[in-house]
Scaffold this active site. Structure first.
Site, PDB file in Angstrom:
ATOM      1  N   HIS A  66       0.846  -1.193   0.000  1.00  0.00           N
ATOM      2  CA  HIS A  66       0.000   0.000   0.000  1.00  0.00           C
ATOM      3  C   HIS A  66       0.881   1.243   0.000  1.00  0.00           C
ATOM      4  O   HIS A  66       1.881   1.302   0.716  1.00  0.00           O
ATOM      5  CB  HIS A  66      -0.894  -0.004   1.243  1.00  0.00           C
ATOM      6  CG  HIS A  66      -1.622   1.292   1.477  1.00  0.00           C
ATOM      7  ND1 HIS A  66      -2.456   1.859   0.530  1.00  0.00           N
ATOM      8  CD2 HIS A  66      -1.647   2.128   2.564  1.00  0.00           C
ATOM      9  CE1 HIS A  66      -2.967   2.979   1.025  1.00  0.00           C
ATOM     10  NE2 HIS A  66      -2.490   3.172   2.238  1.00  0.00           N
ATOM     11  N   HIS A  68       0.889   4.593   1.173  1.00  0.00           N
ATOM     12  CA  HIS A  68       0.120   5.289   2.204  1.00  0.00           C
ATOM     13  C   HIS A  68       0.087   6.796   1.946  1.00  0.00           C
ATOM     14  O   HIS A  68       1.115   7.460   1.927  1.00  0.00           O
ATOM     15  CB  HIS A  68       0.750   5.001   3.567  1.00  0.00           C
ATOM     16  CG  HIS A  68       0.014   5.577   4.722  1.00  0.00           C
ATOM     17  ND1 HIS A  68      -0.603   4.800   5.687  1.00  0.00           N
ATOM     18  CD2 HIS A  68      -0.207   6.856   5.101  1.00  0.00           C
ATOM     19  CE1 HIS A  68      -1.155   5.574   6.592  1.00  0.00           C
ATOM     20  NE2 HIS A  68      -0.921   6.833   6.258  1.00  0.00           N
ATOM     21  N   HIS A 111       3.967   0.214   2.715  1.00  0.00           N
ATOM     22  CA  HIS A 111       4.043  -0.916   3.644  1.00  0.00           C
ATOM     23  C   HIS A 111       3.145  -2.039   3.167  1.00  0.00           C
ATOM     24  O   HIS A 111       2.214  -1.831   2.377  1.00  0.00           O
ATOM     25  CB  HIS A 111       3.642  -0.494   5.060  1.00  0.00           C
ATOM     26  CG  HIS A 111       2.261   0.091   5.186  1.00  0.00           C
ATOM     27  ND1 HIS A 111       1.130  -0.683   5.290  1.00  0.00           N
ATOM     28  CD2 HIS A 111       1.834   1.380   5.212  1.00  0.00           C
ATOM     29  CE1 HIS A 111       0.065   0.100   5.397  1.00  0.00           C
ATOM     30  NE2 HIS A 111       0.465   1.354   5.344  1.00  0.00           N
ATOM     31  N   HIS A 113       0.141  -4.507   3.146  1.00  0.00           N
ATOM     32  CA  HIS A 113      -1.241  -4.375   3.631  1.00  0.00           C
ATOM     33  C   HIS A 113      -1.924  -5.737   3.599  1.00  0.00           C
ATOM     34  O   HIS A 113      -3.035  -5.902   3.102  1.00  0.00           O
ATOM     35  CB  HIS A 113      -2.025  -3.359   2.817  1.00  0.00           C
ATOM     36  CG  HIS A 113      -2.934  -2.501   3.656  1.00  0.00           C
ATOM     37  ND1 HIS A 113      -3.898  -3.027   4.478  1.00  0.00           N
ATOM     38  CD2 HIS A 113      -2.997  -1.159   3.816  1.00  0.00           C
ATOM     39  CE1 HIS A 113      -4.541  -2.042   5.083  1.00  0.00           C
ATOM     40  NE2 HIS A 113      -4.008  -0.893   4.726  1.00  0.00           N
ATOM     41  N   HIS A 404      -6.360   5.592  19.161  1.00  0.00           N
ATOM     42  CA  HIS A 404      -6.374   4.819  17.925  1.00  0.00           C
ATOM     43  C   HIS A 404      -6.188   5.758  16.731  1.00  0.00           C
ATOM     44  O   HIS A 404      -7.012   6.653  16.520  1.00  0.00           O
ATOM     45  CB  HIS A 404      -7.684   4.052  17.776  1.00  0.00           C
ATOM     46  CG  HIS A 404      -7.898   3.041  18.863  1.00  0.00           C
ATOM     47  ND1 HIS A 404      -7.293   1.811  18.861  1.00  0.00           N
ATOM     48  CD2 HIS A 404      -8.630   3.100  19.999  1.00  0.00           C
ATOM     49  CE1 HIS A 404      -7.649   1.140  19.949  1.00  0.00           C
ATOM     50  NE2 HIS A 404      -8.454   1.896  20.651  1.00  0.00           N
ATOM     51  N   HIS A 407      -6.937   5.867   9.714  1.00  0.00           N
ATOM     52  CA  HIS A 407      -6.452   6.270   8.394  1.00  0.00           C
ATOM     53  C   HIS A 407      -7.515   5.987   7.352  1.00  0.00           C
ATOM     54  O   HIS A 407      -8.102   4.901   7.331  1.00  0.00           O
ATOM     55  CB  HIS A 407      -5.174   5.490   8.054  1.00  0.00           C
ATOM     56  CG  HIS A 407      -4.691   5.660   6.643  1.00  0.00           C
ATOM     57  ND1 HIS A 407      -4.486   6.899   6.070  1.00  0.00           N
ATOM     58  CD2 HIS A 407      -4.361   4.747   5.688  1.00  0.00           C
ATOM     59  CE1 HIS A 407      -4.061   6.740   4.831  1.00  0.00           C
ATOM     60  NE2 HIS A 407      -3.976   5.445   4.566  1.00  0.00           N
ATOM     61  N   HIS A 409      -8.034   5.649   3.336  1.00  0.00           N
ATOM     62  CA  HIS A 409      -7.392   5.535   2.037  1.00  0.00           C
ATOM     63  C   HIS A 409      -8.105   6.442   1.030  1.00  0.00           C
ATOM     64  O   HIS A 409      -9.304   6.708   1.135  1.00  0.00           O
ATOM     65  CB  HIS A 409      -7.454   4.092   1.535  1.00  0.00           C
ATOM     66  CG  HIS A 409      -6.625   3.130   2.332  1.00  0.00           C
ATOM     67  ND1 HIS A 409      -5.953   2.067   1.752  1.00  0.00           N
ATOM     68  CD2 HIS A 409      -6.353   3.043   3.654  1.00  0.00           C
ATOM     69  CE1 HIS A 409      -5.306   1.379   2.680  1.00  0.00           C
ATOM     70  NE2 HIS A 409      -5.550   1.952   3.852  1.00  0.00           N
ATOM     71  N   HIS A 461      -9.543   2.515   8.680  1.00  0.00           N
ATOM     72  CA  HIS A 461      -9.169   1.557   9.721  1.00  0.00           C
ATOM     73  C   HIS A 461      -8.218   2.157  10.731  1.00  0.00           C
ATOM     74  O   HIS A 461      -7.522   3.147  10.460  1.00  0.00           O
ATOM     75  CB  HIS A 461      -8.517   0.318   9.084  1.00  0.00           C
ATOM     76  CG  HIS A 461      -7.235   0.605   8.337  1.00  0.00           C
ATOM     77  ND1 HIS A 461      -6.008   0.597   8.945  1.00  0.00           N
ATOM     78  CD2 HIS A 461      -7.013   0.882   7.022  1.00  0.00           C
ATOM     79  CE1 HIS A 461      -5.075   0.869   8.047  1.00  0.00           C
ATOM     80  NE2 HIS A 461      -5.656   1.050   6.867  1.00  0.00           N
ATOM     81  N   CYS A 462      -8.186   1.519  11.889  1.00  0.00           N
ATOM     82  CA  CYS A 462      -7.160   1.816  12.881  1.00  0.00           C
ATOM     83  C   CYS A 462      -5.824   1.358  12.316  1.00  0.00           C
ATOM     84  O   CYS A 462      -5.706   0.237  11.825  1.00  0.00           O
ATOM     85  CB  CYS A 462      -7.459   1.112  14.197  1.00  0.00           C
ATOM     86  SG  CYS A 462      -6.175   1.342  15.458  1.00  0.00           S
ATOM     87  N   HIS A 463      -4.806   2.233  12.398  1.00  0.00           N
ATOM     88  CA  HIS A 463      -3.519   1.880  11.813  1.00  0.00           C
ATOM     89  C   HIS A 463      -2.583   1.186  12.792  1.00  0.00           C
ATOM     90  O   HIS A 463      -1.432   0.907  12.454  1.00  0.00           O
ATOM     91  CB  HIS A 463      -2.829   3.101  11.190  1.00  0.00           C
ATOM     92  CG  HIS A 463      -2.096   2.772   9.940  1.00  0.00           C
ATOM     93  ND1 HIS A 463      -0.990   1.949   9.918  1.00  0.00           N
ATOM     94  CD2 HIS A 463      -2.322   3.121   8.644  1.00  0.00           C
ATOM     95  CE1 HIS A 463      -0.562   1.821   8.675  1.00  0.00           C
ATOM     96  NE2 HIS A 463      -1.350   2.520   7.884  1.00  0.00           N
ATOM     97  N   ILE A 464      -3.040   0.913  14.008  1.00  0.00           N
ATOM     98  CA  ILE A 464      -2.300  -0.038  14.835  1.00  0.00           C
ATOM     99  C   ILE A 464      -2.513  -1.395  14.176  1.00  0.00           C
ATOM    100  O   ILE A 464      -3.634  -1.908  14.146  1.00  0.00           O
ATOM    101  CB  ILE A 464      -2.790  -0.010  16.287  1.00  0.00           C
ATOM    102  CG1 ILE A 464      -2.467   1.361  16.915  1.00  0.00           C
ATOM    103  CG2 ILE A 464      -2.163  -1.135  17.102  1.00  0.00           C
ATOM    104  CD1 ILE A 464      -3.017   1.551  18.314  1.00  0.00           C
ATOM    105  N   HIS A 467      -4.489  -4.171  15.653  1.00  0.00           N
ATOM    106  CA  HIS A 467      -5.929  -3.908  15.766  1.00  0.00           C
ATOM    107  C   HIS A 467      -6.621  -4.122  14.416  1.00  0.00           C
ATOM    108  O   HIS A 467      -7.741  -4.640  14.358  1.00  0.00           O
ATOM    109  CB  HIS A 467      -6.165  -2.488  16.259  1.00  0.00           C
ATOM    110  CG  HIS A 467      -5.642  -2.235  17.643  1.00  0.00           C
ATOM    111  ND1 HIS A 467      -5.784  -1.021  18.288  1.00  0.00           N
ATOM    112  CD2 HIS A 467      -4.974  -3.039  18.509  1.00  0.00           C
ATOM    113  CE1 HIS A 467      -5.222  -1.097  19.483  1.00  0.00           C
ATOM    114  NE2 HIS A 467      -4.720  -2.313  19.636  1.00  0.00           N
ATOM    115  N   PHE A 472     -10.536  -4.093  13.173  1.00  0.00           N
ATOM    116  CA  PHE A 472     -10.896  -2.704  13.492  1.00  0.00           C
ATOM    117  C   PHE A 472     -10.897  -1.877  12.215  1.00  0.00           C
ATOM    118  O   PHE A 472     -10.003  -1.053  11.984  1.00  0.00           O
ATOM    119  CB  PHE A 472      -9.914  -2.147  14.507  1.00  0.00           C
ATOM    120  CG  PHE A 472     -10.496  -1.100  15.429  1.00  0.00           C
ATOM    121  CD1 PHE A 472     -11.837  -0.800  15.431  1.00  0.00           C
ATOM    122  CD2 PHE A 472      -9.673  -0.423  16.321  1.00  0.00           C
ATOM    123  CE1 PHE A 472     -12.366   0.147  16.292  1.00  0.00           C
ATOM    124  CE2 PHE A 472     -10.175   0.528  17.188  1.00  0.00           C
ATOM    125  CZ  PHE A 472     -11.533   0.819  17.177  1.00  0.00           C
TER     126      PHE A 472
END
Length: 500
Positions: A66, A68, A111, A113, A404, A407, A409, A461-464, A467, A472
């Protein structure tokens, strides 16, 4: 790495590395951590052939990449999110990402995905330079040497950690180097400067979990960019950087020639600077090659996200009143007590058997027809969307409470209500693509707005990454009819989903 013009190969490989002195097998882009810096200029075309050479079955061997922060207008198929925009790339196969960036410049990153694969190493910086940068007179140096990538690091592989709640990093790496508690005095990253010059440091929050409080002993930082959007300059002496966020800061090398600690204090993991943990070195030309002896703080210029205002085209879309957008979405976040999965409005995201984009191009148009059930939100074309995400304590003791970093896209959004504030700003709110929901459970209510001017299914989504792996997320299925009419992926994109 110059990824424009002719096709550039980016090989994804397994390799044993020891960035903090502990050796482990990893998943790497180009065989390095971080992956090679991808550099381009505003308006360039990207042609990046990702070649999957993974074979270590202790980790995922399929992959996707991805880009980002890149909007991917009319190239939703190249966004790289597995099972939303594409099928993963199997081992011994390749996938050509081809897209144009006509009107974006700034600091980005790339990164994996797929699942939590980037926690095993597949992450790298991406910078798009603006030859007509309106703030260029504020700095003298902006090149590969001024990119600073912050990441957490784990000695166990991601599949080993999926149920290891809470996820505790072993080390913080700055530009791929760091130390861990009880480990050797492994080399630290060195950022070299010359006295009197002004540097545009591009900071990238590329962790899987923690956020970092970033400081440079003895030096203030002037923020000029947030998530690819130039902002009116703001001076700070410390800067919280959440997963997925990026900043450009101008730092003047105006202190006595010496070595100074660069510090990235994590909210999770070893919380100390003793022995050079969570640190790198700012080294002036002429200084000895020693570890610094500088002291941190005191910090008197607190960071206020609400004080960041876009340099141009400021202002949120729609009626300047909360809840008065064309479409209003209020998310209630939760955490399952039985299967320990995250929920958004009561639903856990589970990857569908075929990508959401492929479902749309195959004839599905409405959320009721799109998988995964309950996780796809159909949005009309060219409308103002308001999304509210209250901060919620998701588990007793706060282990998974927050903050949290969410992000979106395909878009940058206006944050009309930032974490820690009860007021709304529709006049000149910060514009970015990743925002923290805050820490004040049942009080914070981060609110964003954007316009559905980019058809396609976009992950929110949560980028942790742990999670996200636990569901998430949702998908914003934006303008499905227009997506079907305007999106024309190459044949190999769909073929990958049906190859044996």
């Amino acid at each position: 790495m110059n990824a424009v013009g002719p096709v550039t190969n980016l090989e994804i490989v397994n390799k044993n590395i020891a960035p903090d002195g502990f050796t482990r097998s990893t998943v790497l882009a180009g065989g390095t951590f971080p992956g090679p810096l991808i550099q381009a200029h505003k308006g360039d075309d990207f042609r990046i052939n990702v070649i999957n050479q993974l074979s270590d079955t202790s980790m995922d061997t399929s992959t996707s990449v991805h880009w980002h922060g890149i909007f991917q207008h009319r190239t939703n198929w190249a966004d790289g999110a597995s099972f939303v925009n594409q099928c993963p790339i199997p081992p011994n196969d390749s996938f050509l990402y081809s897209f144009t960036v006509p009107d974006q410049a700034g600091t980005f990153w790339y990164h994996s995905h797929l699942s939590a694969q980037y926690c095993d190493g597949l992450r790298g910086p991406l910078v798009i330079y603006d030859d007509d940068d309106p703030l260029a007179d504020m700095y003298d140096v902006d090149d590969a040497s001024t990119v600073i990538m912050l990441s957490d690091w784990y000695h166990k592989t991601s599949p080993q950690l999926y149920k290891a709640i809470p996820f505790t990093p072993d080390a913080t790496l700055i530009n791929g180097l760091g130390r861990y508690s009880g480990g050797p005095l492994s080399p630290l990253a060195v950022i070299n400067v010359e006295y009197g010059k002004r540097y545009r440091f591009r900071l990238i929050g590329a962790s899987c979990d923690p956020w970092f409080n970033f400081t440079m002993d003895g030096h203030n930082m002037t923020i000029i960019e947030a998530d690819g959007i130039e902002v009116e300059p703001v001076v700070v002496d410390s800067l919280p950087i959440f997963v997925g966020q990026r900043y450009s800061v101008v730092v003047t090398a105006d202190q006595p020639v010496d070595n100074y600690w660069i510090r990235a204090f994590p909210d999770n993991g070893p919380q100390t600077f003793d022995g050079g943990l969570n640190s790198a070195i700012l080294r002036y030309a002429g200084a000895p090659t020693n570890d610094p002896t500088t002291e941190q703080g005191p910090y008197v210029l607190p960071f206020d996200e609400g004080a960041l205002h876009p340099l141009s085209d400021a202002g949120a879309p729609g009626i300047a009143e909360p809840g008065k957008a064309d479409v209003n979405i209020n998310f209630v976040t939760g955490f399952g007590t039985v299967d320990e999965q995250f929920t958004m409005n009561g639903v856990t995201f589970v990857s569908p058997p075929l990508p959401v984009l492929l479902q749309i191009l195959s004839g599905a148009r409405h959320a009721s027809q799109l998988l995964p059930n309950g996780s796809v939100y159909e949005l009309p074309h060219n409308k103002v969307i308001e999304v509210s995400i209250p901060a919620t304590e998701l588990k007793p003791g706060g282990a998974l409470g927050g903050p949290h970093p969410f992000h979106l896209h395909g878009h940058a959004f206006d944050v009309v209500r930032v974490a820690g504030s009860s007021t709304y700003n529709f006049v000149n709110p910060v514009r970015r693509d990743t925002v923290s929901t805050g820490l004040q459970a049942n009080n914070d209510n981060v609110t964003i707005r954007f316009v559905t001017n980019n058809p396609g299914p976009w992950f929110f989504h949560c980028h942790i990454d742990w999670h996200l792996h636990d569901g998430f997320a949702v998908v914003m299925a934006e303008a499905t009819s227009e997506t079907a009419a305007e999106e024309h992926p190459p044949d190999y994109w769909a073929n990958q989903c049906f190859s044996t």
